[in-house]
Design a protein around this motif. Structure first.
Motif, PDB file in Angstrom:
ATOM      1  N   UNK A 148      37.952  20.751  84.869  1.00  0.00           N
ATOM      2  CA  UNK A 148      37.291  20.352  86.113  1.00  0.00           C
ATOM      3  C   UNK A 148      37.663  21.264  87.268  1.00  0.00           C
ATOM      4  N   UNK A 149      38.836  21.884  87.223  1.00  0.00           N
ATOM      5  CA  UNK A 149      39.224  22.804  88.290  1.00  0.00           C
ATOM      6  C   UNK A 149      38.301  24.017  88.269  1.00  0.00           C
ATOM      7  N   UNK A 171      34.296  19.617  83.434  1.00  0.00           N
ATOM      8  CA  UNK A 171      35.229  18.600  83.880  1.00  0.00           C
ATOM      9  C   UNK A 171      35.651  17.655  82.765  1.00  0.00           C
ATOM     10  N   UNK A 172      36.957  17.561  82.546  1.00  0.00           N
ATOM     11  CA  UNK A 172      37.497  16.675  81.523  1.00  0.00           C
ATOM     12  C   UNK A 172      37.238  17.123  80.102  1.00  0.00           C
ATOM     13  N   UNK A 173      36.691  18.311  79.897  1.00  0.00           N
ATOM     14  CA  UNK A 173      36.179  18.670  78.569  1.00  0.00           C
ATOM     15  C   UNK A 173      36.578  20.067  78.109  1.00  0.00           C
ATOM     16  N   UNK A 174      37.658  20.613  78.664  1.00  0.00           N
ATOM     17  CA  UNK A 174      38.203  21.869  78.137  1.00  0.00           C
ATOM     18  C   UNK A 174      39.227  21.507  77.070  1.00  0.00           C
ATOM     19  N   UNK A 201      40.579  29.159  80.365  1.00  0.00           N
ATOM     20  CA  UNK A 201      41.691  28.514  81.058  1.00  0.00           C
ATOM     21  C   UNK A 201      41.994  27.222  80.310  1.00  0.00           C
ATOM     22  N   UNK A 202      43.140  27.189  79.674  1.00  0.00           N
ATOM     23  CA  UNK A 202      43.466  26.145  78.705  1.00  0.00           C
ATOM     24  C   UNK A 202      44.677  25.358  79.185  1.00  0.00           C
ATOM     25  N   UNK A 203      44.605  24.019  79.124  1.00  0.00           N
ATOM     26  CA  UNK A 203      45.828  23.283  79.313  1.00  0.00           C
ATOM     27  C   UNK A 203      45.720  21.899  79.901  1.00  0.00           C
ATOM     28  N   UNK A 204      45.200  21.768  81.125  1.00  0.00           N
ATOM     29  CA  UNK A 204      45.331  20.489  81.808  1.00  0.00           C
ATOM     30  C   UNK A 204      44.605  19.371  81.074  1.00  0.00           C
ATOM     31  N   UNK A 205      43.411  19.650  80.530  1.00  0.00           N
ATOM     32  CA  UNK A 205      42.694  18.591  79.810  1.00  0.00           C
ATOM     33  C   UNK A 205      43.378  18.227  78.501  1.00  0.00           C
TER      34      UNK A 205
END
Length: 404
Positions: free
Chosen positions: A190-191, A222-225, A246-250
């Motif tokens: 989402x970022x 958003x919410x889907x990586x 960009x991998x990680x937060x989700x």
């Protein structure tokens, strides 16, 4: 700057129906165009990818046209656009602002507008229900544009599903010729999608693309990586000169995967991209700083206490003692290890620690308002820093603005 206004008297304009075939000549940043009863709905994932996942969050995110824009060349001084937006209302949360359309003329800001009307989806986070209500088509009008041939761009709202109906102008439009700029394909959470950015041209990827002089295809979802294979295949099959993931937060806040599965999933995602782009510069970006998840795993949850006070906020609910669970620090370590190992056989693979884009000092100055997403000022900072690190000399995308 020209702002939209509403005509008081009738006038003659040329209508360009935005059917799938016609819109394909004028739209950039979409991977698929779905014909509708009224016009066309841009998608950021192809139909085959959408068919492989029934998750409502993914379908909402990929239909929100972050980075998608109408681009045409014309002498027009008046531009109108009919759209059917889908607006979201969250029960118990503050009202969301309407999506913003931004007009650029020859690359410079020339107007902002929001569409009235549209469909409404009312979402109750407490029970997960959603109520859909149909609404009317809305219209935007930009007037007072400079006369003469010019490139015109209308960037669609990054956070509002937008069905395109018709384009009207007071002069003919034609597709903009290929300027030879390289295409940057980016995937993230989402970022990257643009959550809390001020508008579609000021999400951090849009800002970085402008500073780098490249054409953006933004697969920030958003919410889907979540390292989904269908997303990797979509990237494999999309023409691109420069690629970043960009991998990680989700992976953390969805609590979808344990450490054992994460490494192989990253390898598989990168392998699939490389099947279609064997030598393109490929930049792996680790997460920016997010204090609630640095050492505490997910799942992430809404802070209903904050919502009762009219604020949207999130909390981490995982067990920090469980070493099988993913945290942002664990993910950064794994991504650094994986890219280092792969780079021995892949000289065009690069790694960037996201804390170089937004770290502890930035959090102290520009804290995450909801504990998860950067605000508009932080988006600008992240975009500028990404451009400095990726497009400037020594960066993964250096000297790549024009195709050879």
């Amino acid at each position: 700057m020209h702002t939209p206004d509403t005509p008081d008297t009738p006038y003659d304009l040329i209508t360009t129906p935005l059917t799938a075939s016609r819109a394909a000549d004028l739209l950039r940043g979409a991977l698929d165009l779905e014909p509708t009863e009224r016009g066309v709905l841009p998608h950021r994932l192809p139909a085959r990818a959408r068919a492989q996942c029934a998750d409502g969050q993914l379908h909402m995110a990929e239909s929100q046209p972050s980075g998608v824009r109408l681009v045409f060349r014309s002498r027009a001084t008046v531009v109108e656009l009919d759209t059917l937006p889908t607006k979201r209302v969250y029960v118990g949360a503050p009202p969301r602002p309407d999506g913003v359309y931004e007009l650029l003329v020859d690359g410079r800001p020339a107007g902002r507008a929001s569409a009235s009307g549209g469909n409404t989806v009312t979402i109750d986070l407490a029970n997960g229900s959603a109520e859909h209500r149909p609404g009317p088509v809305g219209a935007l009008r930009f007037a007072g544009l400079p006369d003469g041939d010019k490139d015109v761009e209308i960037w669609l709202p990054h956070n509002e599903t937008t069905e395109l109906v018709a384009l009207r102008t007071d002069a003919p439009v034609e597709p903009v010729p290929d300027r030879g700029r390289k295409v940057w394909l980016h995937h993230g959470s989402s970022i990257s999608h643009g959550s809390d950015a001020a508008g579609p041209t000021t999400t951090w990827p849009a800002l970085a693309a402008s500073l780098g002089g490249v054409e953006l295809i933004n697969l920030g979802l958003g919410g889907s990586a979540l390292l989904d294979p269908f997303t990797a295949r979509a990237m494999r099959d999309t023409r691109a000169d420069l690629i970043s993931v960009k991998i990680g937060i989700n992976m953390v806040n969805a609590d979808l995967m344990r450490l054992r599965a994460f490494g192989p999933a990253v390898h598989g995602f990168l392998d699939t991209i490389r099947d279609g782009h064997p030598t393109a510069p490929l930049l792996v970006v680790a997460p920016i700083l997010c204090p609630i998840h640095e050492d505490t795993p997910g799942p992430c949850a809404f802070d209903f206490g904050a919502m009762s006070d009219g604020k949207l906020s999130f909390v981490a609910t995982g067990d920090p003692e469980d070493r099988t669970r993913l945290t942002l620090n664990v993910i950064r370590q794994e991504l650094a290890r994986i890219t280092t190992e792969r780079a021995a056989d892949d000289p065009n693979l690069y790694y960037l620690d996201g804390r170089e884009l937004y770290g502890e000092a930035d959090f102290a100055e520009l804290p995450l308002p909801d504990q998860l997403h950067p605000d508009a000022a932080a988006h600008r900072r992240i975009g500028e820093r990404f451009a400095e690190r990726a497009f400037h000399p020594g960066g993964a995308f250096a000297d790549t603005a024009v195709r050879s």
